[in-house]
Design a protein around this motif. Structure first.
Motif, PDB file in Angstrom:
ATOM      1  N   VAL A   1    -138.017 -22.058 -17.985  1.00  0.00           N
ATOM      2  CA  VAL A   1    -138.400 -20.736 -17.495  1.00  0.00           C
ATOM      3  C   VAL A   1    -139.794 -20.898 -16.900  1.00  0.00           C
ATOM      4  O   VAL A   1    -140.600 -21.684 -17.399  1.00  0.00           O
TER       5      VAL A   1
ATOM      6  N   PRO B   1    -130.170 -21.786 -24.141  1.00  0.00           N
ATOM      7  CA  PRO B   1    -129.781 -22.902 -23.265  1.00  0.00           C
ATOM      8  C   PRO B   1    -130.946 -23.842 -22.981  1.00  0.00           C
ATOM      9  O   PRO B   1    -132.099 -23.415 -23.036  1.00  0.00           O
TER      10      PRO B   1
ATOM     11  N   ARG C   1    -135.771 -16.320 -14.395  1.00  0.00           N
ATOM     12  CA  ARG C   1    -136.352 -17.563 -14.919  1.00  0.00           C
ATOM     13  C   ARG C   1    -137.049 -18.348 -13.819  1.00  0.00           C
ATOM     14  O   ARG C   1    -137.830 -19.250 -14.098  1.00  0.00           O
TER      15      ARG C   1
ATOM     16  N   ASP D   1    -132.443 -21.917 -11.119  1.00  0.00           N
ATOM     17  CA  ASP D   1    -131.001 -21.677 -11.000  1.00  0.00           C
ATOM     18  C   ASP D   1    -130.313 -22.387 -12.154  1.00  0.00           C
ATOM     19  O   ASP D   1    -130.213 -23.622 -12.175  1.00  0.00           O
ATOM     20  N   GLU D   2    -129.824 -21.615 -13.113  1.00  0.00           N
ATOM     21  CA  GLU D   2    -129.261 -22.219 -14.327  1.00  0.00           C
ATOM     22  C   GLU D   2    -128.033 -23.063 -14.054  1.00  0.00           C
ATOM     23  O   GLU D   2    -127.715 -23.975 -14.805  1.00  0.00           O
ATOM     24  N   ASN D   3    -127.334 -22.741 -12.988  1.00  0.00           N
ATOM     25  CA  ASN D   3    -126.110 -23.495 -12.706  1.00  0.00           C
ATOM     26  C   ASN D   3    -126.411 -24.903 -12.205  1.00  0.00           C
ATOM     27  O   ASN D   3    -125.632 -25.822 -12.399  1.00  0.00           O
TER      28      ASN D   3
ATOM     29  N   LYS E   1    -132.605 -24.809 -20.577  1.00  0.00           N
ATOM     30  CA  LYS E   1    -133.042 -24.641 -19.191  1.00  0.00           C
ATOM     31  C   LYS E   1    -134.439 -24.063 -19.202  1.00  0.00           C
ATOM     32  O   LYS E   1    -134.738 -23.182 -20.028  1.00  0.00           O
TER      33      LYS E   1
ATOM     34  N   SER F   1    -134.966 -18.858 -25.341  1.00  0.00           N
ATOM     35  CA  SER F   1    -133.928 -19.537 -26.115  1.00  0.00           C
ATOM     36  C   SER F   1    -133.592 -18.711 -27.354  1.00  0.00           C
ATOM     37  O   SER F   1    -134.412 -17.939 -27.841  1.00  0.00           O
TER      38      SER F   1
ATOM     39  N   GLY G   1    -131.549 -29.753 -17.115  1.00  0.00           N
ATOM     40  CA  GLY G   1    -132.374 -29.845 -18.312  1.00  0.00           C
ATOM     41  C   GLY G   1    -133.061 -31.191 -18.446  1.00  0.00           C
ATOM     42  O   GLY G   1    -133.438 -31.601 -19.536  1.00  0.00           O
TER      43      GLY G   1
ATOM     44  N   CYS H   1    -129.577 -26.522 -12.733  1.00  0.00           N
ATOM     45  CA  CYS H   1    -130.507 -27.256 -13.586  1.00  0.00           C
ATOM     46  C   CYS H   1    -129.767 -28.124 -14.602  1.00  0.00           C
ATOM     47  O   CYS H   1    -128.796 -27.693 -15.205  1.00  0.00           O
TER      48      CYS H   1
END
Lengths: 267, 144, 663
Positions: C285, C281, C236, C239-241, C283, C174, C245, C243
């Protein structure tokens, strides 16, 4: 000597090398450089006390390069020359096959620059006692005596540039003395131009000279030119801890610096 | 008979010593007239051959001056120059050249007074040494 | 053939009082190559400038020499005049006969002779001047900011708000740096997170900013206006798209006892983690060194429980390539750990902690929810000793500098402690109090006078444990070096601020200088604090030297303004006083023999290698080449080149030689 001839023969027969740069019989019982290209002719190679010339000077000559892949008979000054030329980007690892010769005349196998570096590291690089004595003699003179000594020596200089031709580190295609716009060094052999030439030569060799002594040997009027380069070599080592021809990585005194270089004359 | 006045040529760097000499002028500090300054971007640019040429041209003394170590406008030019002078000076000495004719200084752009001092003391020292006839005589050695 | 015009200025009485300008002009008119020589009262005035304009037109001048004040004053003035008259500005030079002559000598013939010499020198130089043209280099208007702490965030926002694109690369999961770890900031005691999180969100949402977290700069190539950077986006494993949070993975993760980097070791985290609640973000790791799946191939509980099915154990590092025009380095600092101090227990005493660790205890979102508690037994400490200068200003520890921020944060820590535990005793063992900023001194006074913090001037020699207490052995130098022994429940060391880990490697990748402490080097300590000596790379924040938040922010905005200036045109215009390597006809091609001593000497690494080849691609020789965009024109390469194969435009060998020969 036999081991040398055998090795040379092997290199030529196997095709690893196309020309052996070594020593042969010259006129007046002197040794001279020879360029052996046929395996039979390796019998002409000799190795004795007369074989002092720095053969590495031929590695950069166009005429020798056109003979093909070279191998070279390499005493210590030649080994150091090869390393220094490599540092200055004039030779690459594997360009030349090195037939190392130890101070006792034995063959040393040196397959690459790293091996040469390690070998050179194991040998003493200081001046011989005789050389030291010569240098001390001049250092101990008074300033006026030194001026008289050198102007006397330089008065004989003919500007023949044999010293330049014999030095392997004088490889510039257009030497600074050949520049006439501007004419830094006067061409004519008068005392002032001679002094300037030798000062420039010594400065251009500072930190690069490997003390092969060829310049003094080549001089037709016997000026002890190697003393000038030896003195600067000493200064480079004592001031900056650098010695020429010990590594194939460029570490030239005049293009590097330490923020705390010491001097005692700048106000 | 006119008293001997030495001819001094000074090679200075644009950012420090030249500016320092400007300050000497702005402060109206008077100093000896003997010096002629040649402006260069950095002491790193000053080839040692220029000093030889200055002497060949009849200079009796030479000054080389630039930024203090660590302050070079181009960060490192004066460090390279310093190494060059260490070697060049020892070579000149070895050849019998009187190194009291060659002077080096670090004069910053704020040191107007120092520049005047440097010039005056160099002029005095070189006046004591007299004209550099030895070097001029050399031009005729081998010819006569 | 040279047609030089010489203009001798009287400068009122400034020159004319000691130098005879008429004689100078008259002497100059007889110099070969000079076709016009006049004197005038004020050359820099309008009529003076007109003299030059007319002479250029009427006499077809090929060069102009104005003998007047210092070129540092009016060279731009006269060059502009020439340019407007159609004469290349670099064919105009000035001879300094004021600062270097008329002002420093008495009125006499000798002074006039000296002026004549000085003008003659410049005339000879100008005869050999070549017309030079500004160098144009294209500019990519995207900035790369390395480091997402307060400095990096500020720089990114400023550049983005100026209308340019920014790529912000942060190596932690972050952004936030150290500032997001702080509880309250001096001297206002603002809640650090409250003032910072809005900025962090602004960065994430800004249309001009592309944020790569958990990423590092892998490689940098190119030069100012035209850098090519490779960024390694570390995997990470999420998949950040996809997730959202939600945090279920963290709740379920069985590995819960990993010391948290964010909590400076004062608290724990899980193997899959979001470093803190306000992370940007937001998200998680997966820490591959501690995750059971990566260690032993087991578990995968997070994957089973993730409602968005966002866990990707096979995710790989990604290399992203980008073109940028400028770089701001804002990689921040780190603090020495308690294990650097044998005299204070080598980090073995749990209740001897660093200032950063104290911040986490004091922080409302920290491991103790803002209560000051001893790490060993969780009790409230009755007595705390704060030791200032732990490691800083100490040649024995190899850190000679002052870390600048510790006096202030120590005062702050003592105050926070007293605010939270009113009956507690706070001692600060100090050497000096450095409180130079705005409202700083008042802040420290408040700690001493209002909050009752005891300041003892003297260094602490030892801290050791005895009967559950930490014995602090110090000295009070204001009372004649009286020994002082305090039984403390907790000791907080204001440890030295040091360059962040990896600073040296990054500096080498970027080819910027750094000092013995691995702090990045500014171009000039006084006048160019945000630039480096590598053109196009700027500095912001503590990576350059320890500094507090206001300074970091100011420097970041300064760097951003430099970047905006760089991006203000479509091309960069540079003064053409640069070095050039000789090229000539075959078979030589160049008198350069490729020894590259110039490459080693160049302070800006502006020399590149160029291969000269035959038409069918066979290599003839490798020679040096000067990068026009980087070369600053110092001329060091020219002096070291033995063959004189490289020359400096504007101060060429021919020009300088002619100057010496004119004397």
């Amino acid at each position: 000597m036999d081991a040398l001839r055998k090795k040379a023969r092997e290199l030529l027969e196997s095709g690893d090398s196309e020309v052996i740069i070594g020593y042969g019989e010259g006129s007046g019982n002197r040794a001279r450089a020879i360029f052996v290209q046929k395996p039979e002719e390796t019998e002409r190679l000799i190795l004795d006390d007369r074989c002092e010339q720095n053969l590495a000077v031929y590695l950069l000559k166009r005429e020798v390069k056109s003979l093909g892949k070279p191998a070279i008979v390499a005493r210590l000054p030649v080994l150091r020359t090869i390393l220094q030329l490599a540092a200055e980007n004039q030779l690459s690892d594997g360009d030349v096959a090195v037939i190392g010769i130890s101070p006792d005349g034995e063959l040393v196998d040196l397959p690459d620059f790293k091996a040469i570096e390690e070998y050179v590291d194991s040998l003493p690089l200081e001046l011989s006692p005789e050389e030291q004595e010569q240098l001390e003699k001049i250092k101990n003179m008074s300033i006026e005596d030194r001026w008289r000594f050198w102007t006397d020596e330089f008065s004989r200089c003919l500007k023949c540039y044999a010293c330049r031709a014999s030095c392997p580190f004088c490889y510039c295609s257009t030497c600074v003395v050949e520049r006439n716009i501007p004419q830094w060094i006067p061409v004519a052999p008068h005392g002032q131009g001679n002094l300037e030439w030798h000062v420039v030569r010594a400065m251009h060799l500072a930190g690069r000279c490997v003390n092969c002594g060829d310049c003094a040997r080549a001089c037709p009027v016997d000026i002890p030119l190697n003393l000038l380069t030896q003195k600067l070599d000493e200064e480079v080592f004592s001031n900056f801890g650098l010695k020429a021809g010990t590594t194939s990585e460029l570490n030239y005194a005049l293009s590097t610096f330490k923020p705390d270089d010491q001097e005692n004359f700048i106000r | 008979m006119a008293e001997f006045e030495p001819k001094i040529i000074a090679f200075v760097c644009n950012w420090c010593t030249y500016a320092g000499a400007d300050l000497t002028g702005t402060s109206r500090i008077k100093y000896a007239t003997n010096v002629r300054m040649i402006r260069l971007p950095c002491t790193g640019r000053i080839d040692f051959m220029l000093l030889l040429k200055a002497f060949a041209q009849g200079a009796d003394g030479v000054i080389v001056s630039g930024c203090h170590p660590g302050d070079c406008h181009y960060t490192a030019g004066n460090y390279h120059a310093r190494r060059r002078w260490i070697l060049f000076r020892s070579l000149l000495d070895f050849v019998g050249f009187d190194t009291r004719r060659v002077h080096f200084a670090w004069v910053s752009a704020a040191e107007g007074a120092k520049w005047a001092q440097v010039v005056n003391s160099v002029v005095n020292e070189v006046r004591e040494l007299g004209p550099f006839e030895d070097y001029q005589k050399l031009a005729r050695v081998g010819v006569e | 053939m040279s047609r030089i015009g010489v203009f001798i200025c009287h400068c009122g009485e400034n020159i004319a009082a000691t130098v005879d300008p008429v004689k100078v002009a008259e002497t100059m008119s007889r110099v070969p190559g000079v076709v016009h020589a006049v004197d005038y009262k004020y050359m820099c005035s309008d009529p003076g400038q007109n003299l030059i304009i007319e002479a250029i037109k009427e006499k077809g001048l090929t060069g102009v020499v104005v003998a007047a004040c210092s070129p540092r004053m009016h060279e731009p003035t006269f060059r502009k005049v020439c340019a407007e008259s159609g004469l290349n500005p670099f064919l105009c030079e000035m001879a300094n006969i004021r600062e270097h002559c008329s002002w420093v000598h008495e009125k006499s013939d000798i002074t006039t002779d000296k002026a004549i010499d000085l003008v003659r020198v410049i005339v000879e130089k100008v005869k050999r001047n070549a017309p030079l043209y500004d160098i144009k280099v294209p500019v990519t208007k995207t900035a790369l900011v390395i480091g997402g702490g307060i400095a990096g965030i500020q720089a990114s926002l400023d550049i983005a708000n100026a209308g340019h694109k920014v790529i912000l690369v942060e190596r932690d999961p972050s952004i936030g740096g150290h500032m997001i770890q702080l509880s309250e900031t001096f001297p206002t005691l603002d809640c650090s997170q409250c003032i910072m999180t809005p900025r962090m969100v602004e960065v994430a949402q800004h249309p001009n900013i592309t944020l790569y977290t958990y990423s590092e700069v892998e490689e940098l190539d190119g030069f100012i206006g035209n850098f090519k950077v490779k960024i390694r986006k570390k995997a990470r494993s999420v998949d950040e798209n996809l997730c959202t949070g939600c945090g279920v993975c963290m709740q379920k993760c069985p590995r819960k006892k990993i010391p948290s980097e964010y909590e400076a070791g004062m608290g724990m985290r899980t193997a899959i983690y979001i470093p803190f609640a306000q992370a940007v973000p937001n998200k998680p790791v997966i820490d591959k060194d501690n995750c059971l799946y990566y260690l032993k191939g087991k578990c995968k509980i997070c994957e089973k429980n993730c409602p968005a099915e966002a866990i990707r154990f096979d995710q790989e590092d990604e290399i992203i390539e980008a073109d940028v025009g400028a770089i701001v380095c804002a990689t921040g600092f780190d603090v020495l750990g308690t294990d650097s101090f044998p005299e204070y227990g080598y980090g073995k005493y749990k209740d001897v902690i660093t200032g950063l660790q104290f911040e986490r205890l004091a922080s409302a979102s920290g491991p103790t929810l803002g209560e000051i508690r001893r790490p060993s037994d969780g009790k409230e400490p009755e007595t705390i000793v704060f030791i200032a200068c732990a490691g800083s200003r100490d040649p024995a520890k190899g850190i000679e500098y002052c870390s600048k921020i510790c006096c202030m944060y120590t005062a702050k820590h003592a105050m926070l402690y007293k605010h939270k535990i009113h009956h507690g005793k706070a001692y600060v063992c100090y050497m000096d109090i450095r409180a130079g900023g705005k409202m700083y001194e008042e802040f420290v006074r408040r700690a001493i006078e209002e909050d009752g913090v005891n300041y003892i001037r003297g260094r602490v020699s030892r801290v050791y444990e005895q009967d559950g207490k930490l014995i602090v052995k110090g000295v009070d130098t204001l009372l004649g070096s009286q020994p002082v022994e305090i039984e403390a429940d907790m000791v907080v060391l204001a440890t030295a601020a040091v360059a962040n880990t990896g600073a040296e490697d990054l500096a080498k990748k970027l080819r910027v200088s750094y000092d013995a402490y691995n702090f990045l080097a500014e171009a000039h300590p006084k006048l160019r604090p945000v630039e480096t000596n590598t053109a196009g790379i700027f500095l912001a924040g503590a990576c350059q030297a320890p500094k507090d938040i206001p300074e970091a922010v100011a420097q970041a905005s300064g760097a951003a303004s430099k970047v905006s200036a760089l991006f203000s045109g479509d091309e960069l215009s540079r003064e053409p006083v640069i070095a050039v390597v000789n090229r000539c006809p075959p078979p030589v091609f160049s008198t350069c023999e490729g020894c590259f001593i110039c490459e080693q000497a160049c302070p800006y690494q502006a020399i590149e290698r160029e291969e000269i080849k035959t038409r069918d691609g066979k290599l003839i020789k490798v020679v040096a080449k000067v990068n026009e965009g980087i070369c600053q024109g110092c001329g060091t390469c020219v002096a070291v080149c033995r063959a004189k194969a490289i020359d400096l435009q504007g101060f060429s060998n021919e020009q300088v030689y002619a100057e010496v020969m004119a004397l």
